[in-house]
Design a protein around this motif. Structure first.
Motif, PDB file in Angstrom:
ATOM      1  N   ARG A  43      -1.276 -33.061  15.231  1.00 42.76           N
ATOM      2  CA  ARG A  43      -2.005 -32.069  14.564  1.00 42.76           C
ATOM      3  C   ARG A  43      -3.545 -32.244  14.707  1.00 42.76           C
ATOM      4  O   ARG A  43      -4.055 -31.897  13.849  1.00 42.76           O
ATOM      5  CB  ARG A  43      -1.420 -32.096  12.987  1.00 42.76           C
ATOM      6  N   LYS A  45      -6.701 -31.527  17.302  1.00 39.80           N
ATOM      7  CA  LYS A  45      -7.044 -30.839  18.350  1.00 39.80           C
ATOM      8  C   LYS A  45      -7.729 -31.730  19.500  1.00 39.80           C
ATOM      9  O   LYS A  45      -7.975 -32.757  19.145  1.00 39.80           O
ATOM     10  CB  LYS A  45      -8.136 -29.628  17.862  1.00 39.80           C
ATOM     11  N   LYS A  51      -5.979 -29.879  12.733  1.00 37.38           N
ATOM     12  CA  LYS A  51      -5.651 -28.540  12.439  1.00 37.38           C
ATOM     13  C   LYS A  51      -5.419 -27.908  10.952  1.00 37.38           C
ATOM     14  O   LYS A  51      -4.187 -27.751  10.656  1.00 37.38           O
ATOM     15  CB  LYS A  51      -4.571 -28.040  13.374  1.00 37.38           C
ATOM     16  N   GLU A  54      -3.797 -24.422   9.810  1.00 38.50           N
ATOM     17  CA  GLU A  54      -2.350 -24.406   9.908  1.00 38.50           C
ATOM     18  C   GLU A  54      -1.631 -25.256   9.178  1.00 38.50           C
ATOM     19  O   GLU A  54      -0.597 -24.820   8.446  1.00 38.50           O
ATOM     20  CB  GLU A  54      -1.884 -24.653  11.241  1.00 38.50           C
TER      21      GLU A  54
END
Length: 103
Positions: A43, A45, A51, A54
């Motif tokens: 999760r 980047k 992230k 999301e």
């Protein structure tokens, strides 16, 4: 991803062994990658940022669904309780006796 993490652990172990001059720790295989580390890496980047948008949207969506389910179950339970009590009161009224049946 797990292979990449294991390779990084091995590399780090070799660097530490080279700095300390000890070969004993190099012989041991790296420990398995912990689940939370894999979760976090999946999760993150490439820039290193999480992230969060999301993840937040998923958490909020699951929370809203859970609240809807809980509320619907509560409403159904109350509805059943009220009509059960109403039936009980009507039955008792026709029999001339009254006994409270709590929900």
């Amino acid at each position: 991803m797990e292979q990449k993490l294991l390779a990084e652990k091995t590399k780090k172990k070799l660097e530490e062994a080279a700095q300390s001059g000890s070969i004993d720790s190099v012989m041991d295989p790296p420990s398995p990658i912990r689940r939370h580390v894999k979760w976090k890496m999946a999760r993150t980047k490439k820039t290193g940022e999480m992230k969060t948008k999301e993840i937040t949207e998923k958490i909020v969506s699951h929370f809203q669904l859970t609240i809807r389910i809980i509320f619907q179950n509560f409403v159904n339970a109350m509805y059943n309780c009220v009509f059960s009590m109403q039936d009980s009161f009507e039955e008792q009224a026709t029999q001339g006796s009254f006994v409270h049946h709590g929900c």
